[in-house]
Design a protein around this motif. Sequence first.
Motif, short mmCIF file in Angstrom:
data_model
loop_
_atom_site.label_atom_id
_atom_site.label_comp_id
_atom_site.label_asym_id
_atom_site.label_seq_id
_atom_site.Cartn_x
_atom_site.Cartn_y
_atom_site.Cartn_z
N ASN A 1 -16.54 18.41 25.63
CA ASN A 1 -16.34 17.87 26.97
C ASN A 1 -15.74 16.47 26.91
N VAL A 2 -16.22 15.63 25.97
CA VAL A 2 -15.65 14.30 25.80
C VAL A 2 -14.17 14.42 25.43
N ASP A 3 -13.87 15.33 24.52
CA ASP A 3 -12.48 15.51 24.10
C ASP A 3 -11.60 15.99 25.24
N ARG A 4 -12.11 16.89 26.07
CA ARG A 4 -11.32 17.40 27.18
C ARG A 4 -10.91 16.28 28.13
N ILE A 5 -11.82 15.33 28.33
CA ILE A 5 -11.50 14.20 29.20
C ILE A 5 -10.36 13.38 28.58
N GLN A 6 -10.44 13.14 27.28
CA GLN A 6 -9.38 12.39 26.60
C GLN A 6 -8.04 13.11 26.70
N TYR A 7 -8.05 14.42 26.43
CA TYR A 7 -6.81 15.19 26.47
C TYR A 7 -6.20 15.20 27.87
N ALA A 8 -7.07 15.33 28.88
CA ALA A 8 -6.58 15.39 30.26
C ALA A 8 -5.96 14.07 30.70
N LEU A 9 -6.56 12.96 30.25
CA LEU A 9 -6.08 11.63 30.65
C LEU A 9 -5.02 11.08 29.71
N GLY A 10 -4.93 11.64 28.52
CA GLY A 10 -3.95 11.15 27.54
C GLY A 10 -4.34 9.82 26.93
N GLU A 11 -5.63 9.51 26.91
CA GLU A 11 -6.09 8.27 26.29
C GLU A 11 -7.50 8.45 25.77
N GLY A 12 -7.83 7.68 24.72
CA GLY A 12 -9.17 7.74 24.16
C GLY A 12 -9.17 7.47 22.67
N PRO A 13 -10.32 7.19 22.09
CA PRO A 13 -10.41 6.85 20.67
C PRO A 13 -9.86 7.90 19.73
N CYS A 14 -10.14 9.18 19.99
CA CYS A 14 -9.70 10.21 19.05
C CYS A 14 -8.19 10.33 19.03
N LEU A 15 -7.55 10.16 20.19
CA LEU A 15 -6.09 10.25 20.24
C LEU A 15 -5.45 9.06 19.52
N ASP A 16 -6.00 7.88 19.71
CA ASP A 16 -5.47 6.68 19.04
C ASP A 16 -5.69 6.75 17.54
N ALA A 17 -6.88 7.19 17.13
CA ALA A 17 -7.20 7.23 15.71
C ALA A 17 -6.34 8.23 14.96
N ALA A 18 -6.02 9.36 15.60
CA ALA A 18 -5.22 10.39 14.94
C ALA A 18 -3.83 9.88 14.59
N GLU A 19 -3.34 8.89 15.35
CA GLU A 19 -1.98 8.39 15.15
C GLU A 19 -1.96 7.03 14.45
N ALA A 20 -3.13 6.43 14.22
CA ALA A 20 -3.17 5.07 13.67
C ALA A 20 -3.69 5.07 12.24
N GLU A 21 -3.48 3.94 11.56
CA GLU A 21 -3.98 3.78 10.19
C GLU A 21 -5.41 3.26 10.16
N THR A 22 -5.86 2.72 11.27
CA THR A 22 -7.20 2.14 11.33
C THR A 22 -8.12 3.00 12.18
N ALA A 23 -9.42 2.90 11.93
CA ALA A 23 -10.41 3.64 12.72
C ALA A 23 -10.58 2.98 14.09
N GLU A 24 -11.05 3.75 15.03
CA GLU A 24 -11.35 3.23 16.36
C GLU A 24 -12.86 3.24 16.56
N ILE A 25 -13.44 2.09 16.89
CA ILE A 25 -14.87 1.99 17.14
C ILE A 25 -15.07 1.44 18.55
N ALA A 26 -15.84 2.16 19.34
CA ALA A 26 -16.15 1.73 20.70
C ALA A 26 -17.66 1.78 20.89
N GLY A 27 -18.23 0.68 21.36
CA GLY A 27 -19.67 0.63 21.53
C GLY A 27 -20.12 0.55 22.97
N GLN A 28 -19.16 0.30 23.88
CA GLN A 28 -19.50 0.21 25.30
C GLN A 28 -18.33 0.80 26.09
N LEU A 29 -18.25 2.11 26.06
CA LEU A 29 -17.11 2.80 26.65
C LEU A 29 -16.97 2.55 28.15
#
Length: 253
Positions: A71-99
């Motif tokens: 469900n979290v992933d579906r929201i990211q895919y629908a909006l076209g933004e989110g940690p998993c999308l950025d991390a898949a294309e970047a060299e660095t990890a994405e860490i979010a503690g207060q979404l």
Amino acid sequence: METVQLMQHLGTQFSELSAALLATDGSGLDPDRVVRFAAMAVPSTHHCGLTLLRPKQAPHTVSSTDELSRNVDRIQYALGEGPCLDAAEAETAEIAGQLDTDERWPRFGPRCVEETGVLSMLSIRLAMVGQDQAAMNFYSRERDAFGELELAVASIFAPFAALSVEHTLRERDARNFEAALSSSRQIGTAIGILMAQRRITSKEAFSVLRRASQHLNRKLRDVAEEVERTGALPVRASSPLPDDEVVDGTGTA
């Protein structure tokens, strides 16, 4: 969890994971198995999943520990933004503690927290072959759940996750190739049957197949399979395709 206990826990996890990966039937490369191990090993993790980005295809969750992470992933895919999308294309990890207040994903963060309760995410890029991109994602309902320790442990799992995704993709591509090859053979056989029956060219026979596919609202390979099996074009009882239809080889699919 104390550091010593964590190391002992990780040792047990990796022993089991290594044994699973050595399974002779290849079942150890199952992404579901990898995300389960990772979710148990990375501190503060409640859920885990794998995101895949393939050229000209929509983002896809290959595997997850449960429906919440999907469900979290579906929201990211629908909006076209989110940690998993950025991390898949970047060299660095994405860490979010207060979404809910993270300015990097102003639309995804608040909606994610409201709909799923997930407050923290850790997403790490997986090394993939060719143009495919992927990320391993960890989710928590705690604030500031992930730090350097969690990132270090997740990084150890990343190669296993990448290997499992590659294995799954190769198997899927092989099945698709075999299906396409079988379909091509059936279409070729059906064209040959129609050429012999109607004394027409291969181009005209292919046009007959495509017209029948449109007329019957069936896939071309299904029509070809029936011609191969029965030796005749399938017809719709209420509106059969005329046998003497003019064929000029320019019909559209």
